[in-house]
Design an enzyme around this catalytic site. Structure first.
Site, PDB file in Angstrom:
ATOM      1  N   CYS A   2      -8.955  -4.835   8.949  1.00  0.00           N
ATOM      2  CA  CYS A   2      -9.431  -6.010   9.692  1.00  0.00           C
ATOM      3  C   CYS A   2      -8.686  -7.247   9.177  1.00  0.00           C
ATOM      4  O   CYS A   2      -8.245  -7.276   8.027  1.00  0.00           O
ATOM      5  CB  CYS A   2     -10.923  -6.291   9.544  1.00  0.00           C
ATOM      6  SG  CYS A   2     -11.961  -4.939  10.101  1.00  0.00           S
ATOM      7  N   ARG A  27      -3.438  -5.104  11.208  1.00  0.00           N
ATOM      8  CA  ARG A  27      -4.569  -4.691  10.367  1.00  0.00           C
ATOM      9  C   ARG A  27      -5.694  -4.053  11.179  1.00  0.00           C
ATOM     10  O   ARG A  27      -6.688  -3.600  10.618  1.00  0.00           O
ATOM     11  CB  ARG A  27      -5.134  -5.915   9.625  1.00  0.00           C
ATOM     12  CG  ARG A  27      -4.126  -6.575   8.719  1.00  0.00           C
ATOM     13  CD  ARG A  27      -4.712  -7.827   8.111  1.00  0.00           C
ATOM     14  NE  ARG A  27      -5.718  -7.494   7.119  1.00  0.00           N
ATOM     15  CZ  ARG A  27      -5.486  -7.298   5.831  1.00  0.00           C
ATOM     16  NH1 ARG A  27      -4.248  -7.405   5.366  1.00  0.00           N
ATOM     17  NH2 ARG A  27      -6.449  -7.007   5.000  1.00  0.00           N
ATOM     18  N   GLU A 488       8.647  17.895   2.993  1.00  0.00           N
ATOM     19  CA  GLU A 488       8.472  16.485   3.349  1.00  0.00           C
ATOM     20  C   GLU A 488       9.649  15.638   2.835  1.00  0.00           C
ATOM     21  O   GLU A 488      10.136  14.747   3.532  1.00  0.00           O
ATOM     22  CB  GLU A 488       7.130  15.976   2.794  1.00  0.00           C
ATOM     23  CG  GLU A 488       6.823  14.511   3.010  1.00  0.00           C
ATOM     24  CD  GLU A 488       6.737  14.101   4.483  1.00  0.00           C
ATOM     25  OE1 GLU A 488       6.782  14.958   5.373  1.00  0.00           O
ATOM     26  OE2 GLU A 488       6.660  12.887   4.715  1.00  0.00           O
TER      27      GLU A 488
END
Ligand code: F6R
Length: 615
Positions: A2, A27, A488
């Site tokens: 947020c 965000r 990866e």
């Protein structure tokens, strides 16, 4: 997650606040809102919209607020769905006080019960933030700063809040505990924001509000206070970033920033998952007794998310005692797999929109399976379609090469495995507590790996210098926990540097791939502590004997592998099931440095897209 913004000054505040929110959309962007102190009204102007900021802009354009003091919020839902009613700002019932909040209030249920019993207050939203507004409202007797200060004595958890009140038209009060907030002022304006980017239109002189402190903003001024309300100082610094650099937080690329954010992202993903007796995940739309009826788990995902599934398989088998398969999502549904109502299918996708993963999940649902989605995107197709969801709180991942999504996916999957294991009665509370205790130590351990950036950069330069036209490739190997990290590492390196790179099970080397070894070829060996370390050491000896240059990733305190390898990168010790979360960071960093040395566009490598919505 947020983002919050506050503006107090001499012009209509809604424009500056909306512009500030635009810099914070990374965000979270599942809803947004704005509160203004409107001249002539006895309550605040409150404007909210579900969805992206563009929707709030429309609401504000229609309403034309005039106030010169405003707070705003862009939300990434943690408590309650991404609806308009759950959007911030949240207010007292009389709408004279409003709060925007970034973080999580851990004791919100307790405070809500107190507010209900002692003040008869019933919240209208599902958020923890609304509780803050009501709490401050009950403590307010004319002094807003004091009411906020008293509220911070009650609240526990992580937060940054901004508060306005109708009776204080030129004031914003803010409080911070474990969440970022920066403030900037000009002669007649004061602005607060979760991130420096929102302050750059005003100033490059930044004040960060320290943890446990409060701030009061009035036009052209700000004051910082400690938790007793006594004057204090913030941490001030100058930035000379461009707006784009500010979004990157001063890092040269989003990928560099996202690698560095991993300790925070992992910590956020763990927050609130364990209350000392019970494991929690975000959403479940079926009866929990169903968790006891499964006889198998199938994990489906693509790319890096598939590698996270490979890491998590051991945790699933260990804690749930259910046979667990990991499938590439694009292969899954075409081979007529055995899936039925006793199967749990775990679909992992950072974006929540990968077409193959969505299709695999839907196929499984058509066969009667239960699905668990693991995604970074609240409101995504995966999050909406799965029968239960666990959200990784990595924050917006911009770079095409996935990094913080991977480590947070592993954490989320471990939480999911514990959740199922607990529901099936396989785990004692003490065992789960011990795992969470271990997981809590990961963020600090990750920082020590990140601190080796310059050293890993020097290994990357040497690696590039060893490349020749004959062997312009790099091999990665590992076993068990190390194998997904080898896969990866190779994927990261190839996608951003365009070098050929492959990951192998090191036991397989002698069945073919060892033919590629010749003097000077770089082999990256994942050789951290664990059941198979000595086996990986034999494999290192085999390639060393044929002239390979071996860079080994080893556990702190290791001398055995160090004696064999040409170079080592040391990671702290961790519980074996979680050790890949540390071992992956050096391969991410190495790939980034190699790509930079080759002058590649690391954030937007050729031929790739961040979200793959086609088959
Ligand atoms: C590699 C990478 C891709 C994604 C894959 C799945 O760095 O980013 O391999 O992991 O495209 O994407 P999501 O997780 O969004 O389903």
């Amino acid at each position: 997650m947020c983002g919050i913004v506050g503006y107090v000054g001499n012009e209509n505040a809604s424009g500056p606040v909306l512009n500030g929110l635009a810099t914070l959309e990374y965000r979270g962007y599942d809803s947004a809102g704005l509160a203004t102190i409107e001249p002539g009204l006895d309550h605040l102007g409150i404007y909210k919209a579900a969805g992206k900021l563009v929707n709030l802009r429309q609401v504000v354009d229609d309403a034309q607020p005039q106030g010169t003091t405003a707070i705003g919020h862009t939300r990434w839902a943690t408590h309650g769905d991404p609806t308009t009613v759950n959007a911030h700002p949240h207010t007292t019932a009389d709408q004279r006080l409003a709060v925007v909040h970034n973080g999580i209030i851990e004791n919100h249920l307790e405070v809500a019960a107190m507010l209900r019993e002692e003040h008869g207050i019933t919240p209208v939203s599902d958020t923890d933030t609304e509780i803050i507004a009501h709490l401050i409202g009950t403590l307010y007797t004319g002094d807003l700063k004091e009411a906020v200060r008293q509220a911070t004595q009650v609240l526990t958890g992580q937060y940054a809040i901004g508060v306005i009140h109708r009776d204080h038209p030129d004031t914003i009060v803010a409080a911070v505990n474990g969440a970022p907030m920066v403030i900037g002022t000009t002669d007649d304006v004061a602005v607060l924001c979760s991130d420096v980017a929102g302050l750059l239109p005003y100033t490059r002189h930044i004040t960060a509000v320290p943890d446990g402190h409060m701030a009061m903003l009035t036009p052209g001024h700000m004051e910082i206070f400690d938790q007793d309300g006594a004057p204090a100082t913030g941490h001030t610094y100058e930035v000379d970033w461009t707006a784009e650099e500010a979004e990157k937080g001063g890092y040269p690329s989003f990928m560099a920033k996202e690698i560095a954010e991993q300790p925070r992202a992992v910590r956020d993903t763990m927050t609130g998952r364990w209350d000392g007796t019970q494991v929690h995940i975000d959403e479940v739309s079926f009866d929990l007794s169903r968790l006891k009826t499964f006889d198998k788990i199938i994990i489906v995902a693509c790319g890096t998310s598939h590698h996270a599934g490979l890491v998590a398989r051991r945790a699933f088998e260990h804690w749930t005692r259910l046979s667990t398969e990991v499938e590439i999502a694009s292969e899954f549904r075409y081979r007529d797999p055995i899936v039925n109502k006793a199967t749990l299918v775990v679909a992992i996708s950072q974006s929540g929109e990968t077409a193959d993963t969505i299709a695999a999940m839907q196929y499984a649902q058509d066969q009667g399976a239960t699905t668990l989605g693991v995604t970074n995107m609240v409101g995504s197709t995966l999050a909406r379609g799965a029968d239960s969801v666990i959200i990784t709180r990595a924050g917006r991942e911009v770079a095409v090469a996935s990094t913080k999504a991977f480590t947070t996916q592993i954490v989320a999957l471990m939480v999911a495995a514990l959740w199922i294991g607990q529901a099936r009665g396989n785990l004692y509370v003490e065992e789960i507590q011990a795992v969470f205790d271990d997981l809590q130590s990961l963020p600090d351990a990750m920082e020590t790996v990140l601190a080796q950036d310059a050293y890993i950069g020097s290994l990357a330069t040497a690696l590039v210098n060893r490349l020749t036209s004959q062997h312009g490739y790099v091999m990665f190997f590992g076993r068990l926990n190390g194998l997904p990290i080898a896969l990866e590492g190779a994927l990261k390196l190839k996608e951003i540097s365009y070098l050929h790179a492959e990951g192998f099970a090191s036991g397989e080397m002698k069945h073919g791939p060892i033919a590629l070894i010749e003097p000077g070829v770089t082999v990256i060996a994942i050789a951290t502590e664990g059941a198979v370390k000595t086996k990986v050491m034999s494999n290192i000896e085999q390639v060393k004997g044929r002239g390979a240059h071996v860079i080994a990733i080893v556990t702190e305190g290791d001398d055995d592998v160090r004696a064999l390898a040409d170079d080592v990168i040391v990671v702290p010790a961790a519980m074996e099931l979680a050790s890949p979360i540390l071992a992956v960071i050096p391969v991410q960093m190495l790939a980034l440095h190699v790509a930079n040395a080759l002058d590649r566009d690391v954030d937007q490598p050729r031929n790739l897209a961040k979200t793959v919505t086609v088959e």
